[in-house]
Design a protein around this motif. Structure first.
Motif, short mmCIF file in Angstrom:
data_model
loop_
_atom_site.label_atom_id
_atom_site.label_comp_id
_atom_site.label_asym_id
_atom_site.label_seq_id
_atom_site.Cartn_x
_atom_site.Cartn_y
_atom_site.Cartn_z
N ARG A 39 -7.79 -3.87 -8.25
CA ARG A 39 -6.99 -2.61 -8.17
C ARG A 39 -7.25 -1.58 -6.99
NH1 ARG A 39 -4.91 1.72 -12.95
NH2 ARG A 39 -3.46 2.57 -11.63
N ALA A 40 -6.49 -1.39 -6.12
CA ALA A 40 -6.20 -0.84 -4.92
C ALA A 40 -6.45 0.75 -5.08
CB ALA A 40 -5.17 -1.11 -4.10
N GLN A 41 -7.37 1.32 -4.43
CA GLN A 41 -7.62 2.93 -4.64
C GLN A 41 -6.63 3.43 -4.06
OE1 GLN A 41 -11.02 4.34 -2.19
NE2 GLN A 41 -11.37 5.95 -3.79
N VAL A 42 -5.60 3.10 -3.11
CA VAL A 42 -4.44 3.78 -2.60
C VAL A 42 -3.31 2.77 -2.93
CG1 VAL A 42 -5.57 5.20 -1.26
CG2 VAL A 42 -4.73 3.08 -0.21
N HIS A 43 -2.16 3.23 -3.02
CA HIS A 43 -0.90 2.26 -3.38
C HIS A 43 -0.50 1.77 -2.17
CE1 HIS A 43 2.14 0.39 -5.61
NE2 HIS A 43 1.98 1.18 -6.67
N PRO A 44 -0.41 0.46 -1.89
CA PRO A 44 0.40 -0.12 -0.76
C PRO A 44 1.73 -0.15 -0.51
CG PRO A 44 -0.39 -1.89 -2.35
CD PRO A 44 -0.92 -0.76 -3.07
N VAL A 45 2.49 0.37 -1.59
CA VAL A 45 3.89 0.74 -1.27
C VAL A 45 4.17 1.92 -0.68
CG1 VAL A 45 4.70 -0.87 -3.14
CG2 VAL A 45 4.25 1.49 -3.57
N THR A 46 2.96 2.91 -0.56
CA THR A 46 3.29 4.21 0.26
C THR A 46 2.80 3.95 2.00
OG1 THR A 46 0.82 5.04 0.15
CG2 THR A 46 2.49 5.36 -1.88
N LEU A 47 2.73 2.82 2.32
CA LEU A 47 2.20 2.56 3.53
C LEU A 47 2.99 3.24 4.51
CD1 LEU A 47 0.03 1.10 5.45
CD2 LEU A 47 1.64 -0.95 5.26
N PHE A 48 2.40 4.01 5.77
CA PHE A 48 2.96 4.23 6.88
C PHE A 48 1.97 3.81 8.14
CE2 PHE A 48 3.58 7.40 10.17
CZ PHE A 48 4.88 7.65 10.31
#
Length: 251
Positions: free
Chosen positions: A155-164
């Motif tokens: 489980r990723a620590q930060v959500h990849p769908v928020t990527l910039f």
């Protein structure tokens, strides 16, 4: 005018959510001299998506052979004009100020290659749920996300769908991984292998939960496929991390 390219992959079942995503884009306030471009790429060639595409000169709509989100987003890169690329799934919504916060993270820290932010699950009843494992606001060290991912049942620590992300770095890594799912996690782990990033603790995305989303389908949790996806994601990240001769440095 400086541009942020927002890329959205969409398939027919999710098209009805595009107006909400567009509303969240129109509500973004950016610094003087900046604007956004919205690249919408249909994963397929149907007549179901175009009616939901807004009539806005900043919106570019394309279609292509169905191949899932990774291919749609990467094909959309052919029309990206911005120095920075922001991911926005068709069924999600940005919160006010999200783009400006992402932009500030990378312009204030030119040594960083990408940024992420806090996301909240948006449930069908309108309530929201957060993730207790968010890191503190600030830089994310190279390799930190992979180690957390491995130690926490992938489980990723930060959500990849928020990527910039800086577009040149995104292109250097080949866009999104050619996987049936977890393509965004694969990209995030690759990015973190070669560059430090940033996490903004303020909520920047509402991640819609609904029965038709791809991640709610049974195939997404098939154990054999899941193991194969994560094995190649990890292997790629570790190989990239070992290639210190190709460590990314933002210009």
């Amino acid at each position: 005018m400086n541009t942020i390219t927002v890329i959205t992959a969409v398939h027919a079942p999710g098209a009805e959510h595009l107006p909400d995503a567009y509303k969240s884009l129109r509500e973004q306030e950016l610094p003087d001299g900046w604007d956004w471009q919205w690249v919408i790429q249909e994963d397929g060639e149907t007549d179901a998506v175009r009616p939901y595409v807004p009539d806005d000169a900043r919106v570019s709509f394309g279609q292509g052979r169905a191949g899932r989100a990774a291919m749609a987003r990467t094909m959309g890169l052919s029309r990206a004009e911005g120095e920075y690329v922001k991911v926005l799934d068709a069924d999600d919504m940005l919160t006010p100020g999200a783009l400006a916060r992402d932009l500030r993270a990378l312009t204030d820290h030119p040594d960083l290659g990408w940024a992420t932010c806090r996301a909240l699950d948006l449930l069908p009843d309108g309530s929201t749920v957060g993730f207790a494992g968010d890191p503190p606001q600030g830089p994310i060290a190279r390799g930190a996300l992979l180690e957390f991912w491995r130690a926490n049942d992938y489980r990723a620590q930060v959500h990849p769908v928020t990527l910039f992300v800086r577009r040149d770095l995104l292109l250097a890594l080949g866009g999104w991984m050619a996987l049936p799912a977890s393509e965004d996690t694969g990209l995030l782990m690759a990015l973190n292998a070669v560059s430090r990033g940033w996490f903004t603790a303020e909520t920047g995305l509402l991640y819609r939960k609904w029965p038709g989303q791809v991640t709610s389908q049974s195939a997404h949790t098939d154990e054999a496929e899941r193991a194969a996806r994560f094995a190649v994601v990890e292997a790629r990240a570790r190989v990239l991390a070992a290639m210190d001769g190709w460590r990314y440095e933002a210009r």
